[in-house]
Design a protein around this motif. Structure first.
Motif: not given
Ligand SMILES: [Zn+2]
Length: 295
Positions: A108-109, A112-113, A116, A289
């Motif tokens: 996620n770091s 980030p997209t 989820s 991103d």
């Protein structure tokens, strides 16, 4: 399936009918298991196989892991509880075994997209042996060499029985096919690991799933070499495709958009390739991103 007189291969059913995670059982004075599948794989696949050989699961002295991903280490905690075996993993995998949430946190770091709602969880377990490249594991009758082959994950390792020429490499070499490879760590380290594997005297290569082109997990002789050559070619071609896709898109693009344009592999792997191209100065990350060719 018998690989040699003392090394056996077990399919641990997983994900969909006909698909599996590989586990290997090295049966000598003690028993060494390489990869434990998902949580119920020991009970459903590995222990019954050991019993069918006329051996007791209490003789399992070691569980060695090719890497710390849930489909290979999910069975580690139950196996340790039930047999008191020592668990070995590459030192870079130790933190991921103790904290199954760490992988998704790190991804996620980086991207980030992409993730989820996803998780790759399993029961945490403490490793007893943290190995490094070149280490020899002495397991009461078996001497196994560690070959560190990162790329799919930072801790990816091949467990080598040198006497038999058997290399158990998990997801370190994924051949090719529409959705391959699936890398979570580094495309350049993956390519380097393939070059290293090509220089090894491999008689039998055991891979973590029935990856294409051969769609089976136990590869002998020339098939083993061909699988590794195709793994290397696949990542080199993917790198070229990602750069071409980015150049063909008129404005900065997200990983998902680049993945759609490329049409093969998976977004996380495209992300790994982009990071590598960024390190080489060929692309730039212009926002969280959004990626563009370097000007
Ligand atoms: Zn896997």
């Amino acid at each position: 399936m018998k690989i040699t007189d003392s090394i056996y291969f077990v399919e641990c059913p997983w994900a969909r009918p006909g698909y599996f995670v590989s586990s290997c059982i090295i049966v000598r004075r003690s028993i060494v298991v390489v990869d434990a599948g998902v949580e119920d794989s020991p009970k459903n696949a590995i222990y019954p196989y050991i019993s069918s050989l006329g051996r007791e699961i209490s003789k399992i002295s070691h569980l060695l892991l090719t890497h710390a991903h849930f489909d290979h280490c999910g069975g580690a905690a139950p196996m340790k509880d039930e047999t008191k075996c020592s668990i070995g993993v590459h030192e870079l995998g130790g933190p991921f075994l103790r904290d199954p949430g760490l992988l998704i946190k790190q991804l996620n770091s980086r991207f980030p997209t992409l993730f989820s709602g996803r998780d790759f969880s399993f029961k945490p377990v403490s490793p007893d042996i943290l190995f490094r490249d070149g280490d020899l594991i002495d397991a009461d009758g078996s001497h196994l060499r560690i070959l560190h082959v990162p790329g799919h994950s930072p801790c990816s390792s091949c467990i080598v029985d040198e006497e038999e020429g058997v290399y158990i490499c998990g997801d370190s070499a994924q051949g090719r096919g529409e959705n391959r490879p699936l890398l979570f760590h580094s495309s350049s380290e993956y390519a380097e690991s393939m070059r290293r594997l090509l220089s090894e005297p491999i008689k039998v290569l055991v891979i973590g799933h029935p990856f294409p082109p051969f769609s089976k997990a136990v590869l002998r002789g020339e098939e083993a070499k061909e699988h590794i050559r195709q793994s290397l070619r696949a990542i080199e071609e993917l790198t070229r495709l990602v750069l071409e896709a980015l150049k063909s898109l008129a404005k900065p693009a997200s990983i998902k958009q680049i993945h759609e344009r490329v049409g093969v592999s998976q977004p996380v792997t495209i992300g790994c390739v982009l990071e590598e191209l960024e390190a080489e100065g060929k692309v730039e990350r212009v926002d969280v991103d959004l990626w563009a060719p370097s000007t």
